[in-house]
Every structure is written in structure tokens, then in C-alpha cells.
Design a protein around this motif. Sequence first.
Motif, PDB file in Angstrom:
ATOM      1  N   GLY A 117      -0.833   7.806 -17.041  1.00  0.00           N
ATOM      2  CA  GLY A 117      -0.743   7.343 -15.675  1.00  0.00           C
ATOM      3  C   GLY A 117      -0.202   5.935 -15.557  1.00  0.00           C
ATOM      4  O   GLY A 117      -0.282   5.139 -16.493  1.00  0.00           O
ATOM      5  N   ALA A 118       0.351   5.641 -14.384  1.00  0.00           N
ATOM      6  CA  ALA A 118       0.840   4.291 -14.090  1.00  0.00           C
ATOM      7  C   ALA A 118      -0.220   3.543 -13.304  1.00  0.00           C
ATOM      8  O   ALA A 118      -0.945   4.123 -12.496  1.00  0.00           O
ATOM      9  N   GLN A 119      -0.317   2.258 -13.551  1.00  0.00           N
ATOM     10  CA  GLN A 119      -1.255   1.402 -12.837  1.00  0.00           C
ATOM     11  C   GLN A 119      -0.482   0.393 -12.002  1.00  0.00           C
ATOM     12  O   GLN A 119       0.524  -0.163 -12.453  1.00  0.00           O
ATOM     13  N   VAL A 128      -1.460  11.834  -9.708  1.00  0.00           N
ATOM     14  CA  VAL A 128      -2.211  13.043  -9.378  1.00  0.00           C
ATOM     15  C   VAL A 128      -1.373  14.293  -9.651  1.00  0.00           C
ATOM     16  O   VAL A 128      -1.868  15.292 -10.180  1.00  0.00           O
ATOM     17  N   ALA A 129      -0.082  14.230  -9.307  1.00  0.00           N
ATOM     18  CA  ALA A 129       0.799  15.380  -9.504  1.00  0.00           C
ATOM     19  C   ALA A 129       0.949  15.749 -10.972  1.00  0.00           C
ATOM     20  O   ALA A 129       1.182  16.912 -11.312  1.00  0.00           O
ATOM     21  N   ARG A 136       0.834  -1.216   0.000  1.00  0.00           N
ATOM     22  CA  ARG A 136       0.000   0.000   0.000  1.00  0.00           C
ATOM     23  C   ARG A 136       0.865   1.261   0.000  1.00  0.00           C
ATOM     24  O   ARG A 136       0.495   2.266  -0.596  1.00  0.00           O
ATOM     25  N   THR A 137       2.019   1.209   0.650  1.00  0.00           N
ATOM     26  CA  THR A 137       2.917   2.365   0.666  1.00  0.00           C
ATOM     27  C   THR A 137       3.475   2.636  -0.728  1.00  0.00           C
ATOM     28  O   THR A 137       3.543   3.786  -1.181  1.00  0.00           O
ATOM     29  N   GLU A 138       3.875   1.573  -1.441  1.00  0.00           N
ATOM     30  CA  GLU A 138       4.376   1.733  -2.805  1.00  0.00           C
ATOM     31  C   GLU A 138       3.260   2.204  -3.732  1.00  0.00           C
ATOM     32  O   GLU A 138       3.483   3.016  -4.634  1.00  0.00           O
ATOM     33  N   ALA A 139       2.054   1.699  -3.510  1.00  0.00           N
ATOM     34  CA  ALA A 139       0.913   2.127  -4.329  1.00  0.00           C
ATOM     35  C   ALA A 139       0.618   3.608  -4.112  1.00  0.00           C
ATOM     36  O   ALA A 139       0.249   4.319  -5.049  1.00  0.00           O
ATOM     37  N   LEU A 140       0.788   4.078  -2.874  1.00  0.00           N
ATOM     38  CA  LEU A 140       0.589   5.498  -2.579  1.00  0.00           C
ATOM     39  C   LEU A 140       1.522   6.361  -3.421  1.00  0.00           C
ATOM     40  O   LEU A 140       1.113   7.409  -3.941  1.00  0.00           O
ATOM     41  N   ASP A 141       2.783   5.939  -3.561  1.00  0.00           N
ATOM     42  CA  ASP A 141       3.749   6.697  -4.360  1.00  0.00           C
ATOM     43  C   ASP A 141       3.306   6.773  -5.820  1.00  0.00           C
ATOM     44  O   ASP A 141       3.402   7.830  -6.456  1.00  0.00           O
ATOM     45  N   VAL A 196      -7.624  11.409  -6.568  1.00  0.00           N
ATOM     46  CA  VAL A 196      -7.747  11.785  -5.157  1.00  0.00           C
ATOM     47  C   VAL A 196      -8.497  10.706  -4.383  1.00  0.00           C
ATOM     48  O   VAL A 196      -8.122  10.357  -3.249  1.00  0.00           O
ATOM     49  N   VAL A 197      -9.556  10.156  -4.986  1.00  0.00           N
ATOM     50  CA  VAL A 197     -10.315   9.077  -4.335  1.00  0.00           C
ATOM     51  C   VAL A 197      -9.412   7.858  -4.119  1.00  0.00           C
ATOM     52  O   VAL A 197      -9.421   7.242  -3.043  1.00  0.00           O
TER      53      VAL A 197
END
Length: 247
Positions: free
Chosen positions: A36-38, A26-27, A15-20, A210-211
Motif C-alpha cells: 500500500g501507499a501512504q 482498497v482496490a 483530502r481529494t488526492e488522499a482519497l485517490d 474502508v475506515v
Amino acid sequence: MNSGLYGACAGLMARTEALDTIAANVANSSSAGFRGAQNVFGTVLAEAGRHGKMSSLNRATNSFSQLGDTQIDTTQGVITRTGNDLDLAIEGPGYFKVQSSTGVTYTRNGHFHADANGRLTTDAGEPVLGAAGEIRLTKGKVSISADGTISCDGVISGKLSLVTFAPGTKLINHGGSQYGAPAASETPAQEASLRQGALEGSNVSPMEGVVQLISAQRAAESMRHALTLIDGEMDRSTVQDLAKVNQ
């Protein structure tokens, strides 16, 4: 290792890597041509080799989620009319070739300019490549056809190189809308066409991003909380077991 601790730890890392990944999407949601990356999740079976053939229950309690990799989302972004003759949008699969300081890179950001020497360049001043290398524009009205042929007042100045890659080719983001690819992996983009005076936007929806960011943050917090509880329980059990041994 305790299965619960292993599972919570693997989940937190994923989940931490997914957050990055989501934060980077978003940025760049307002960057022209950004794709975007999936996140691609897989599973790891804890200590499978040590136990031989595992039962269904054993597999269920020792199989943990992990972030295996990321892949580029190739969905077409929205094309918006700008009226600038050097703005170009690609319709269909394809990328422009750019000569960067680190070698050839690829982009769908067609916000180009002409430098003091007439070279067609990116926002960063890097030359955009054509079939014969760098493209130099002469003074006059610039016209760019759907196949990438560039002419100034009717005189041909060059032809843009539009390339694509086979499905599954690993593209590496070099920052913003520029990507790197394995050597000799590019092929001519036969199905791509250009639209002059327009730009393709990012294919990332800011609201959706954002969601996803909020959801990933909540999942990471849940994994962190579970990790804390399991660690505390293990410490308590260890103290109790040591007390029994000493009796």
C-alpha cells in the motif's frame, strides 16, 4: 487571498488526492504482493516571501496542509501456503525482477507460471529474471531453495534475482503489484529468503482501508462546505463594500 479560503482550498485538494491513494489501496487489497501507499502531508506557508519575518500568529493563520507525496508501505504481508510449486513468497526485504514491455520492473507477487517454451513468467506472461536473464524450466519436479536456486529433477535451471533498494528510494507503482525504480538503484537482497509453495498477500487491511476512506470523504466534505461558506461570505462582503463606495 483570504486565509480562510486558501486554507479550505488547500485542505480540499489534499483530502481529494488522499482519497485517490486510499481507494487504490482498497482496490488492490486482495492482490498478492501488493504494498500500500501512504500519504505524506506537508505544509505551505502562504505568501511568506512577501511579508518577510512573520509573527507566530501570522504563521498560524497562513500555514496550510497539503499532500506532499506518497510513499510505499514496506510492511510484510501475510504469507499463505498454496501448495503450488511455482508460487513463491519473499520473506524479508526484496523484490523479484521482471522483464516487462517497458523495461525491468519489480514485484513481490510470486504467482508464477511456466509458458509453452518453459520460461518462468508472471500472470501477465512477462519473463521473470534470474542472474543470467530469463529462466527456462525443463520437465520434472521443480524445487526452489531459499536463495532462489531453481532445479528440475535435481538439474539446476537457474537462480532468481532478488533485489532491494536503499531506504528513501522512490518506487513508482506501475499498476497492481509491479513497481518501477530509478536506474541503477537496485542492490542484491542479502536478507531475503524464499518460501516455495506459498504467496504473500497484500499488506493492506480491507477493513482499515474502508475506515480511512470514510474518514477522508468526511474531511473532504467538511472542506468543501467550508469553501462554499467562505466564498458566499466574500461575495456578500464585496456587494456591501461596492454599495458603500457608490454612495
